[in-house]
Design a protein around this motif. Structure first.
Motif, mmCIF file in Angstrom:
data_model
loop_
_atom_site.group_PDB
_atom_site.id
_atom_site.type_symbol
_atom_site.label_atom_id
_atom_site.label_comp_id
_atom_site.label_asym_id
_atom_site.label_seq_id
_atom_site.Cartn_x
_atom_site.Cartn_y
_atom_site.Cartn_z
ATOM 1 N N LEU A 64 0.955 -1.302 -0.106
ATOM 2 C CA LEU A 64 0.042 0.190 0.022
ATOM 3 C C LEU A 64 0.967 1.312 -0.045
ATOM 4 O O LEU A 64 1.679 1.351 0.792
ATOM 5 N N GLU A 65 0.655 2.066 -0.736
ATOM 6 C CA GLU A 65 1.110 3.583 -0.746
ATOM 7 C C GLU A 65 0.518 4.115 0.425
ATOM 8 O O GLU A 65 -0.425 4.164 0.621
ATOM 9 N N PRO A 66 1.524 5.434 0.847
ATOM 10 C CA PRO A 66 1.043 6.149 2.085
ATOM 11 C C PRO A 66 -0.497 6.840 1.527
ATOM 12 O O PRO A 66 -1.155 7.120 2.470
ATOM 13 N N SER A 67 -0.777 6.952 0.320
ATOM 14 C CA SER A 67 -2.044 7.927 -0.108
ATOM 15 C C SER A 67 -3.195 6.758 0.036
ATOM 16 O O SER A 67 -4.400 7.402 0.563
ATOM 17 N N GLN A 68 -2.925 5.483 0.129
ATOM 18 C CA GLN A 68 -3.848 4.604 0.467
ATOM 19 C C GLN A 68 -4.055 4.260 1.721
ATOM 20 O O GLN A 68 -5.115 4.035 2.414
ATOM 21 N N TYR A 69 -2.932 4.426 2.450
ATOM 22 C CA TYR A 69 -3.276 4.450 4.168
ATOM 23 C C TYR A 69 -3.912 5.589 4.579
ATOM 24 O O TYR A 69 -4.713 5.521 5.568
ATOM 25 N N ASN A 70 -3.851 6.826 3.819
ATOM 26 C CA ASN A 70 -4.549 7.833 3.939
ATOM 27 C C ASN A 70 -6.179 7.567 3.888
ATOM 28 O O ASN A 70 -6.984 7.872 4.693
ATOM 29 N N LYS A 71 -6.494 7.123 2.856
ATOM 30 C CA LYS A 71 -7.797 6.546 2.538
ATOM 31 C C LYS A 71 -8.469 5.355 3.478
ATOM 32 O O LYS A 71 -9.787 5.550 3.806
ATOM 33 N N THR A 320 10.209 14.061 3.656
ATOM 34 C CA THR A 320 8.969 13.533 3.164
ATOM 35 C C THR A 320 8.178 14.795 2.546
ATOM 36 O O THR A 320 8.173 15.976 3.262
ATOM 37 N N ASN A 321 7.669 14.721 1.338
ATOM 38 C CA ASN A 321 6.980 15.947 0.703
ATOM 39 C C ASN A 321 5.438 15.762 0.906
ATOM 40 O O ASN A 321 4.849 16.545 0.134
ATOM 41 N N ASP A 322 4.980 14.753 1.971
ATOM 42 C CA ASP A 322 3.768 15.061 2.050
ATOM 43 C C ASP A 322 3.450 15.033 3.631
ATOM 44 O O ASP A 322 3.765 14.327 4.431
ATOM 45 N N LYS A 323 2.405 15.864 3.916
ATOM 46 C CA LYS A 323 1.892 16.259 5.090
ATOM 47 C C LYS A 323 1.462 15.116 6.071
ATOM 48 O O LYS A 323 1.729 14.835 7.124
ATOM 49 N N PHE A 324 0.670 14.262 5.087
ATOM 50 C CA PHE A 324 -0.044 13.183 5.850
ATOM 51 C C PHE A 324 1.188 12.312 6.577
ATOM 52 O O PHE A 324 1.104 11.811 7.576
ATOM 53 N N ASN A 325 2.222 11.937 5.794
ATOM 54 C CA ASN A 325 3.403 11.396 6.107
ATOM 55 C C ASN A 325 4.087 11.906 7.296
ATOM 56 O O ASN A 325 4.570 11.084 8.129
ATOM 57 N N THR A 326 4.396 13.160 7.371
ATOM 58 C CA THR A 326 4.822 13.878 8.241
ATOM 59 C C THR A 326 4.305 13.833 9.735
ATOM 60 O O THR A 326 4.734 13.291 10.679
ATOM 61 N N TYR A 327 2.942 13.610 9.689
ATOM 62 C CA TYR A 327 2.008 13.579 10.872
ATOM 63 C C TYR A 327 2.005 12.202 11.228
ATOM 64 O O TYR A 327 2.270 11.964 12.627
ATOM 65 N N VAL A 328 2.135 11.029 10.410
ATOM 66 C CA VAL A 328 2.420 9.713 10.992
ATOM 67 C C VAL A 328 3.671 9.442 11.484
ATOM 68 O O VAL A 328 3.629 8.915 12.694
#
Length: 399
Positions: A64-71, A320-328
């Motif tokens: 799973l990609e990080p965007s999929q974890y987001n969803k 990382t260039n994604d805010k969701f990843n940073t918060y994780v």
């Protein structure tokens, strides 16, 4: 223009090396800890088995990609809530012959035939990290103009997400895991972008309230018993922490832990060289084994290994260039840091005993799988990080 990367180059080998070192430390420490007649099974083999399951979890995490974890974050969060509710409503018994046994007054585990004990709260930790990360990142995507009102709204959203699992875990009751959840939430609020005009008064108030309750528990417990209906036996944990010498039975484990670590001195007694008897040393008090057998040097190396892990995840959060990843990453850092601080602190009387395991080292399947799931998301963030032809060095991951 995006650079092409080979599959093997995208794997975070540094994190794999760190986990392998934790695996060695865990197996060596548990091997020595279980050489007492109080145990009737080989916990080293079982811990190796759980590490194997953890590797499978990480492998599946890379699908799973990080965007999929987001969803999927709220679906996982909902699944965790359902499991926690199941513990409360399922029939309980005092032995392991039913689905939800009551152990030491707590209902924290499911007994699954062939799989042993499963503790849902350990999986709720990474689930709540994912859910709060989505809440924060989604809020900032929708709210472009920051105001006090928008920050209060974000804080309210985080509290609502956190309070449901926190309440269910406290109903078990599980003080240790409840504290971990609180620290995860506090750590993620700090990096959420909420103004310090809100955070500073909030945290000062919480610290003041916590300090007041602790002072009353130490010096005036009758006030808490009278006005908050706190059971008298709950103060034993505080009393044995402050003065274990005056509580021969309840304070025995803490006294033995301090004696174990102290007797190790600088270089320790060597593998299998322990002399101090300490019950349940393979779980929550595994650091006492390390301190006695490998002394200050060995204990420091283990602590340094945790620092390296936290530093590595911190680099991931920054680059990382994604805010969701940073918060994780911030949530995982908060979780691991508190686990280490609390576990080691309780073995040397710096903090009260709460039953929080030492991550990746203490024996325990649910704890290890929960931590592996959290690191699995970190592996995914690293694996799917994209490098570009004209990116600067600051856009790339380094150890």
């Amino acid at each position: 223009m995006e650079k092409s990367q080979k599959f093997i180059d995208k794997i975070d080998w540094t994190l794999i090396l760190i986990l392998f070192l934790f695996f060695l430390v865990s197996c060596i420490s548990i091997s020595s800890a279980q050489t007492s007649d109080q145990y009737g099974m080989n916990f080293v083999i079982r811990q190796a088995f759980w590490y194997g399951i953890g590797i499978v979890i990480i492998a599946f995490s890379l699908l799973l990609e990080p965007s999929q974890y987001n969803k999927l974050s709220f679906y996982l969060y909902g699944a965790g809530i359902i499991l926690l509710i199941g513990l409360i409503i399922a029939p309980h018994c005092l032995d392991e012959g039913c689905l939800v046994p009551r152990k030491n007054g707590a209902i924290s585990w499911y007994i699954l035939p062939g799989a042993g004990q499963i503790q849902p709260s350990e999986f709720m930790k990474p689930f709540i990290i994912l859910a709060i990360s989505r809440v924060i990142s989604s809020h900032h995507e929708k709210v472009r103009l920051k105001t006090l009102k928008s920050d209060f709204l974000l804080l309210l959203k985080i509290v609502v997400v956190a309070i449901i699992p926190l309440g269910l875990i406290m109903m078990q009751p599980d003080l240790g895991t409840s504290m971990v959840i609180l620290v995860i939430v506090a750590g993620m609020i700090l990096v959420s972008g909420i103004t310090w005009k809100i955070i500073a008064p909030l945290y000062i108030s919480l610290i003041t309230i916590g300090g007041t309750i602790l002072s009353l528990a130490i010096y005036k417990p009758e006030i808490l018993i009278k006005f908050l209906q706190v059971p008298a036996y709950q103060f034993d944990r505080i009393n044995t922490w402050i003065d274990p010498e005056n509580y021969p039975d309840a304070g025995r484990q803490l006294r033995s832990s301090i004696m174990s670590i102290g007797s190790g001195e600088v270089f320790g007694k060597g593998f299998m060289g322990k002399q101090v008897y300490l019950p349940e040393r393979h779980t929550d008090f595994i650091f006492s084994v390390i301190g006695e057998e490998y002394g200050f040097i060995g204990s420091s190396l283990v602590i340094c290994l945790f620092f390296i892990l936290i530093y590595h995840i911190t680099k991931t959060a920054i680059l990382t260039n994604d805010k969701f990843n940073t918060y994780v990453c911030a949530g995982v850092i908060s979780m691991i840091t508190f686990h280490v601080f609390q576990n080691i602190g309780m073995t040397i009387q710096v903090l009260p005993i709460t039953g929080i395991p030492l991550p990746f080292i203490s024996y325990g399947g649910s704890s290890l799988m929960g931590n592996m799931l959290a690191l699995g998301v970190i592996f995914s963030i690293r694996f799917y990080h994209k490098e570009y032809m004209f990116s600067t060095s600051s856009d790339r991951f380094y150890m």
